[in-house]
Design an enzyme around this catalytic site. Structure first.
Site, short mmCIF file in Angstrom:
data_model
loop_
_atom_site.label_atom_id
_atom_site.label_comp_id
_atom_site.label_asym_id
_atom_site.label_seq_id
_atom_site.Cartn_x
_atom_site.Cartn_y
_atom_site.Cartn_z
N ASP A 19 0.87 -1.19 0.00
CA ASP A 19 0.00 0.00 0.00
C ASP A 19 0.90 1.23 0.00
O ASP A 19 2.10 1.14 0.24
CB ASP A 19 -0.89 -0.02 1.27
CG ASP A 19 -1.78 1.22 1.35
OD1 ASP A 19 -2.47 1.52 0.36
OD2 ASP A 19 -1.77 1.90 2.39
N SER A 20 0.28 2.39 -0.20
CA SER A 20 1.03 3.64 -0.14
C SER A 20 1.47 3.96 1.29
O SER A 20 2.31 4.84 1.48
CB SER A 20 0.16 4.77 -0.67
OG SER A 20 -1.07 4.81 0.05
N CYS A 82 -3.76 -1.07 -2.01
CA CYS A 82 -4.08 0.34 -2.23
C CYS A 82 -5.06 0.48 -3.40
O CYS A 82 -4.80 -0.02 -4.51
CB CYS A 82 -2.77 1.06 -2.56
SG CYS A 82 -2.95 2.80 -2.87
N GLU A 161 -5.99 9.45 9.57
CA GLU A 161 -4.64 9.28 10.10
C GLU A 161 -4.41 10.14 11.34
O GLU A 161 -3.54 9.85 12.16
CB GLU A 161 -3.59 9.54 9.01
CG GLU A 161 -3.68 8.46 7.95
CD GLU A 161 -2.45 8.29 7.10
OE1 GLU A 161 -1.44 8.98 7.34
OE2 GLU A 161 -2.49 7.45 6.18
N CYS A 193 -11.34 3.17 -0.70
CA CYS A 193 -10.03 3.63 -0.23
C CYS A 193 -9.71 2.81 1.02
O CYS A 193 -10.60 2.52 1.82
CB CYS A 193 -10.09 5.12 0.09
SG CYS A 193 -8.62 5.76 0.91
N HIS A 195 -8.51 3.42 3.78
CA HIS A 195 -8.77 3.99 5.11
C HIS A 195 -10.25 3.98 5.51
O HIS A 195 -10.57 4.04 6.68
CB HIS A 195 -8.31 5.45 5.16
CG HIS A 195 -6.82 5.63 5.09
ND1 HIS A 195 -6.07 5.16 4.04
CD2 HIS A 195 -5.96 6.26 5.94
CE1 HIS A 195 -4.80 5.50 4.24
NE2 HIS A 195 -4.71 6.16 5.38
N1 DGL Z 1 -4.09 3.81 0.10
C1 DGL Z 1 -4.72 4.85 -0.68
C2 DGL Z 1 -5.93 4.27 -1.41
O1 DGL Z 1 -6.51 3.27 -1.02
C3 DGL Z 1 -5.11 6.04 0.18
C4 DGL Z 1 -3.94 6.88 0.66
C5 DGL Z 1 -3.16 7.55 -0.47
O2 DGL Z 1 -3.67 8.49 -1.11
O3 DGL Z 1 -2.05 7.10 -0.73
O4 DGL Z 1 -6.32 4.81 -2.41
#
Ligand code: DGL
Length: 280
Positions: A19-20, A82, A161, A193, A195
């Site tokens: 993931d990012s 992600c 976050e 997403c 989160h």
């Molecule tokens: N993990 C990213 C997503 O699911 C969200 C956070 C980001 O923008 O990197 O799109």
């Protein structure tokens, strides 16, 4: 896609997940719950987060670097946790790989098509995910009778976050983001997403009980389990104690990652290693 060489894969090999940053832990949490015998190598690109405001080329380049890193662990499959990387880079990653690579969008799209009764599906995500139109594309491939309404919600990631999961500020912003989807009378909402499952109760309260919430993290773990079963690749044995069942790597700020990880996952994550991908 390159030829998948299952004969070279071991059942007890780990699954690579990336993931990012920290968000992909919502996917890890589901994998741990649904297929607890599996070993996991997780990479969170905490040095370069967010991906949601970056271009397709950049996110694809970052994703390819991470996949190269994960492959050094002889992983049997890779999960792109992600949503943004799944939307932008999955096609390229699949093309290059000789192991299965799974994103989170297709499982989410499939669950939404199954859930909707009135054919009006909302999807929320980063600017990149919504702008890519990939959720719409996958849903249209499954059903011509579903209309998709996308809404980018860029403020959710920083709020989550910050730990503001149940907070009047989050309520207020979510109310504004969701108003147009509620007006359009959607009956299904994809939490597109990593989160967003963490503010599921806020979102559920705002859209009301008749709207089904689809969590792609849950659906992805389910599809992953089915895929491994079909390939006869599920790990049948519980990994031994001390076998490093779960390993976490990040590109920056390992301590902050561990703190957040422990607020999401009950497993008790003691450490994460910092890796500089440029050196890999
Ligand atoms: N993990 C990213 C997503 O699911 C969200 C956070 C980001 O923008 O990197 O799109």
């Amino acid at each position: 896609m390159s030829q998948i060489k299952t004969e070279l894969l071991r059942k007890d090999a780990p699954i690579g997940v990336f993931d990012s940053g920290v968000g992909g832990l919502t996917v890890v949490r589901e994998i741990m719950r649904q297929i607890p015998n599996e070993k996991i190598i997780y990479f969170g690109d905490t040095a370069r987060v967010p991906y949601g405001s970056k271009s397709k080329d950049t996110v694809t380049r970052f994703s390819e670097q991470i996949v190269r890193f994960l492959r050094t662990f002889q992983v049997k499959t890779i999960v792109v946790a992600c949503n943004t990387a799944s939307a932008y880079a999955l096609d390229e990653l699949e093309e290059d790989a000789d192991i299965p690579v799974m994103g989170v969008l297709k499982p989410g799209a499939k669950a939404a098509v199954e859930a909707t009764r009135n054919g009006r599906v909302g999807v929320i995500g980063t600017e990149a995910t919504i702008g890519s139109g990939m959720y719409s594309k996958y849903i249209k491939e499954l059903s011509k009778n579903v209309t998709i309404y996308g809404k980018a919600c860029p403020l959710f990631v920083p709020l989550i976050e910050e730990g503001l999961w149940e907070d009047p500020v989050t309520d207020e912003i979510a109310g504004r983001y969701l108003a147009e989807l509620i007006d359009i009378d959607i009956d299904t909402l994809i939490l597109g997403c990593t989160h967003y499952p963490l503010i599921r109760s806020t979102l559920g309260r705002l859209v009301g009980g008749r709207v089904s919430l689809v969590n792609p993290a849950y659906e992805t773990a389910r599809e992953l389990k089915d895929m491994l079963l079909e390939m006869d690749m599920l790990n049948d044995e519980e990994p031994k104690l001390g076998s490093n069942r779960y390993q976490f790597y990040v590109s920056d700020k390992a301590e902050k990652f561990v703190r957040f990880a422990n607020s999401i996952i009950k497993y008790g994550i003691l450490s994460a290693k910092t890796i500089h991908l440029e050196d890999c």
